[in-house]
Write a protein that holds these residues in place. Structure first.
Motif, PDB file in Angstrom:
ATOM      1  N   THR A  60      15.545   0.433   9.997  1.00 58.23           N
ATOM      2  CA  THR A  60      14.447  -0.136   9.307  1.00 58.23           C
ATOM      3  C   THR A  60      13.165   0.958   9.043  1.00 58.23           C
ATOM      4  OG1 THR A  60      13.337  -0.716  11.463  1.00 58.23           O
ATOM      5  CG2 THR A  60      14.885  -2.373  10.206  1.00 58.23           C
ATOM      6  N   GLU A  61      13.131   2.002   9.842  1.00 61.53           N
ATOM      7  CA  GLU A  61      12.058   2.838   9.657  1.00 61.53           C
ATOM      8  C   GLU A  61      12.366   3.580   8.280  1.00 61.53           C
ATOM      9  OE1 GLU A  61       8.420   3.699   9.424  1.00 61.53           O
ATOM     10  OE2 GLU A  61       8.945   2.266  11.127  1.00 61.53           O
ATOM     11  N   GLU A  62      13.695   4.081   8.339  1.00 62.39           N
ATOM     12  CA  GLU A  62      14.111   5.089   6.877  1.00 62.39           C
ATOM     13  C   GLU A  62      14.128   4.104   5.806  1.00 62.39           C
ATOM     14  OE1 GLU A  62      18.068   5.829   8.287  1.00 62.39           O
ATOM     15  OE2 GLU A  62      17.280   7.683   9.456  1.00 62.39           O
ATOM     16  N   ALA A  63      14.296   2.774   5.882  1.00 60.91           N
ATOM     17  CA  ALA A  63      14.367   1.926   4.850  1.00 60.91           C
ATOM     18  C   ALA A  63      12.819   1.744   4.183  1.00 60.91           C
ATOM     19  CB  ALA A  63      15.056   0.541   4.934  1.00 60.91           C
ATOM     20  N   ARG A  64      11.721   1.580   5.416  1.00 67.50           N
ATOM     21  CA  ARG A  64      10.339   1.597   4.921  1.00 67.50           C
ATOM     22  C   ARG A  64       9.851   2.744   4.351  1.00 67.50           C
ATOM     23  NH1 ARG A  64       9.743  -0.927  10.119  1.00 67.50           N
ATOM     24  NH2 ARG A  64       8.600  -3.110   9.706  1.00 67.50           N
ATOM     25  N   ASP A  65      10.380   4.120   4.615  1.00 60.63           N
ATOM     26  CA  ASP A  65      10.170   5.409   4.165  1.00 60.63           C
ATOM     27  C   ASP A  65      10.541   5.465   2.621  1.00 60.63           C
ATOM     28  OD1 ASP A  65       9.042   6.198   6.451  1.00 60.63           O
ATOM     29  OD2 ASP A  65      10.626   7.544   6.978  1.00 60.63           O
ATOM     30  N   LYS A  66      11.746   4.949   2.598  1.00 58.71           N
ATOM     31  CA  LYS A  66      12.299   4.904   1.064  1.00 58.71           C
ATOM     32  C   LYS A  66      11.466   4.222   0.278  1.00 58.71           C
ATOM     33  CE  LYS A  66      17.210   5.219  -0.234  1.00 58.71           C
ATOM     34  NZ  LYS A  66      18.639   4.638   0.186  1.00 58.71           N
ATOM     35  N   THR A  67      11.111   2.815   0.773  1.00 59.01           N
ATOM     36  CA  THR A  67      10.384   1.964  -0.032  1.00 59.01           C
ATOM     37  C   THR A  67       8.932   2.531  -0.403  1.00 59.01           C
ATOM     38  OG1 THR A  67      11.570   0.043   0.978  1.00 59.01           O
ATOM     39  CG2 THR A  67       9.532  -0.287  -0.239  1.00 59.01           C
ATOM     40  N   LYS A  68       8.534   3.441   0.618  1.00 59.50           N
ATOM     41  CA  LYS A  68       7.162   3.955   0.421  1.00 59.50           C
ATOM     42  C   LYS A  68       7.026   5.125  -0.620  1.00 59.50           C
ATOM     43  CE  LYS A  68       5.123   4.246   4.141  1.00 59.50           C
ATOM     44  NZ  LYS A  68       4.969   4.804   5.725  1.00 59.50           N
ATOM     45  N   ALA A  69       8.205   5.732  -0.687  1.00 57.92           N
ATOM     46  CA  ALA A  69       8.600   6.919  -1.829  1.00 57.92           C
ATOM     47  C   ALA A  69       8.768   6.117  -3.016  1.00 57.92           C
ATOM     48  CB  ALA A  69       9.810   7.647  -1.405  1.00 57.92           C
ATOM     49  N   ILE A  70       9.378   5.158  -3.258  1.00 59.56           N
ATOM     50  CA  ILE A  70       9.485   4.439  -4.506  1.00 59.56           C
ATOM     51  C   ILE A  70       7.946   4.097  -4.771  1.00 59.56           C
ATOM     52  CG2 ILE A  70      10.230   2.524  -5.780  1.00 59.56           C
ATOM     53  CD1 ILE A  70      12.960   2.918  -4.170  1.00 59.56           C
ATOM     54  N   SER A  71       7.436   3.221  -4.098  1.00 57.20           N
ATOM     55  CA  SER A  71       6.080   3.009  -4.278  1.00 57.20           C
ATOM     56  C   SER A  71       5.107   4.415  -4.919  1.00 57.20           C
ATOM     57  CB  SER A  71       5.275   2.285  -3.329  1.00 57.20           C
ATOM     58  OG  SER A  71       5.804   0.976  -3.199  1.00 57.20           O
ATOM     59  N   SER A  72       5.046   5.319  -4.184  1.00 54.70           N
ATOM     60  CA  SER A  72       4.450   6.293  -4.503  1.00 54.70           C
ATOM     61  C   SER A  72       4.780   7.026  -5.772  1.00 54.70           C
ATOM     62  CB  SER A  72       4.513   7.489  -3.367  1.00 54.70           C
ATOM     63  OG  SER A  72       3.925   8.574  -3.525  1.00 54.70           O
ATOM     64  N   ASN A  73       5.984   7.036  -6.123  1.00 51.95           N
ATOM     65  CA  ASN A  73       6.581   7.202  -7.585  1.00 51.95           C
ATOM     66  C   ASN A  73       5.764   6.506  -8.519  1.00 51.95           C
ATOM     67  OD1 ASN A  73       7.982   9.634  -6.585  1.00 51.95           O
ATOM     68  ND2 ASN A  73       9.889   8.404  -6.572  1.00 51.95           N
ATOM     69  N   VAL A  74       5.947   5.066  -8.269  1.00 55.79           N
ATOM     70  CA  VAL A  74       5.361   4.244  -9.297  1.00 55.79           C
ATOM     71  C   VAL A  74       3.862   4.428  -9.632  1.00 55.79           C
ATOM     72  CG1 VAL A  74       4.974   1.754  -9.628  1.00 55.79           C
ATOM     73  CG2 VAL A  74       7.002   2.314  -8.746  1.00 55.79           C
ATOM     74  N   LEU A  75       3.352   4.717  -8.372  1.00 56.00           N
ATOM     75  CA  LEU A  75       1.840   5.059  -8.448  1.00 56.00           C
ATOM     76  C   LEU A  75       1.604   6.317  -9.285  1.00 56.00           C
ATOM     77  CD1 LEU A  75      -1.409   4.361  -7.736  1.00 56.00           C
ATOM     78  CD2 LEU A  75      -0.801   5.749  -5.651  1.00 56.00           C
ATOM     79  N   ASP A  76       2.592   7.225  -9.285  1.00 52.51           N
ATOM     80  CA  ASP A  76       2.384   8.576  -9.969  1.00 52.51           C
ATOM     81  C   ASP A  76       2.548   8.347 -11.837  1.00 52.51           C
ATOM     82  OD1 ASP A  76       1.861   9.939  -7.798  1.00 52.51           O
ATOM     83  OD2 ASP A  76       3.786  10.723  -7.640  1.00 52.51           O
ATOM     84  N   MET A  77       3.472   7.308 -11.835  1.00 54.00           N
ATOM     85  CA  MET A  77       3.940   6.874 -13.053  1.00 54.00           C
ATOM     86  C   MET A  77       2.528   6.224 -13.625  1.00 54.00           C
ATOM     87  SD  MET A  77       7.791   5.760 -13.488  1.00 54.00           S
ATOM     88  CE  MET A  77       8.467   5.425 -11.587  1.00 54.00           C
ATOM     89  N   ILE A  78       1.771   5.385 -13.130  1.00 51.52           N
ATOM     90  CA  ILE A  78       0.920   4.741 -13.464  1.00 51.52           C
ATOM     91  C   ILE A  78      -0.168   5.815 -13.960  1.00 51.52           C
ATOM     92  CG2 ILE A  78      -1.015   2.941 -12.921  1.00 51.52           C
ATOM     93  CD1 ILE A  78       1.097   1.544 -11.373  1.00 51.52           C
ATOM     94  N   GLY A  79      -0.408   6.585 -13.141  1.00 49.78           N
ATOM     95  CA  GLY A  79      -1.198   7.973 -13.241  1.00 49.78           C
ATOM     96  C   GLY A  79      -2.810   7.599 -13.149  1.00 49.78           C
ATOM     97  N   ILE A  80      -3.104   6.598 -12.620  1.00 52.34           N
ATOM     98  CA  ILE A  80      -4.646   6.308 -12.457  1.00 52.34           C
ATOM     99  C   ILE A  80      -5.140   6.860 -11.154  1.00 52.34           C
ATOM    100  CG2 ILE A  80      -6.529   4.675 -11.875  1.00 52.34           C
ATOM    101  CD1 ILE A  80      -4.707   2.750 -13.558  1.00 52.34           C
TER     102      ILE A  80
END
Length: 155
Positions: free
Chosen positions: A13-33
């Motif tokens: 579960t911790e690895e899955a959380r990390d994977k999800t956190k990385a995707i959220s971070s990428n989405v935030l980077d794409m939003i670019g605010i």
């Protein structure tokens, strides 16, 4: 046996959380605010109804706020443009069915079993929005917990 049309990856579960956190971070980077604030809680775990004792998914709702509506609109547009360039297929885009008819998009990852839903929550006409924001929800497909994991302690 489960009713899924795929075999879930076995992942702690911790690895899955990390994977999800990385995707959220990428989405935030794409939003670019850069000057907005982002809500803090990290990804959570919830059961997969197909086999709640062994399968789980991750969910990560978060938002970016405390910036201008123009910045939010531009960020949402950047997200719409960047997702396909970053391995995501947009499966839904346009006003949603809420009273505010907020602009919404849903995209599925073309390489991982993840989907994102993003909603642009801004003022419409004479309806002023107290806290304009982009609301993002990242959700995984089902993962299989490693043998011996008690998912009841993870939720």
């Amino acid at each position: 046996m489960n009713d899924l049309d795929y075999t879930p990856e076995t992942l702690k579960t911790e690895e899955a959380r990390d994977k999800t956190k990385a995707i959220s971070s990428n989405v935030l980077d794409m939003i670019g605010i850069r000057d907005g604030k982002v809500t803090k809680p990290g990804p959570g775990i919830s059961e997969c109804s197909e086999d709640p004792e062994h399968l789980y998914k991750t969910r990560h709702p978060w938002s970016i706020y405390d910036t201008s509506e123009d910045d939010l609109k531009a960020g949402f547009e950047r997200l719409r443009e960047q997702l396909p360039k970053n391995g995501w297929k947009i499966v839904k885009y346009g006003p949603n069915e809420s009273a505010a008819e907020s602009l919404e998009l849903t995209a599925d990852s073309e390489k991982d079993r993840f989907s994102i839903n993003a909603e642009l929550l801004i003022s419409k006409g004479s309806k002023r929005r107290e806290e304009p924001m982009i609301l993002v929800h990242v959700v995984s497909g089902c993962f299989r917990a490693p043998e011996g994991t008690n998912l009841d302690t993870e939720y």
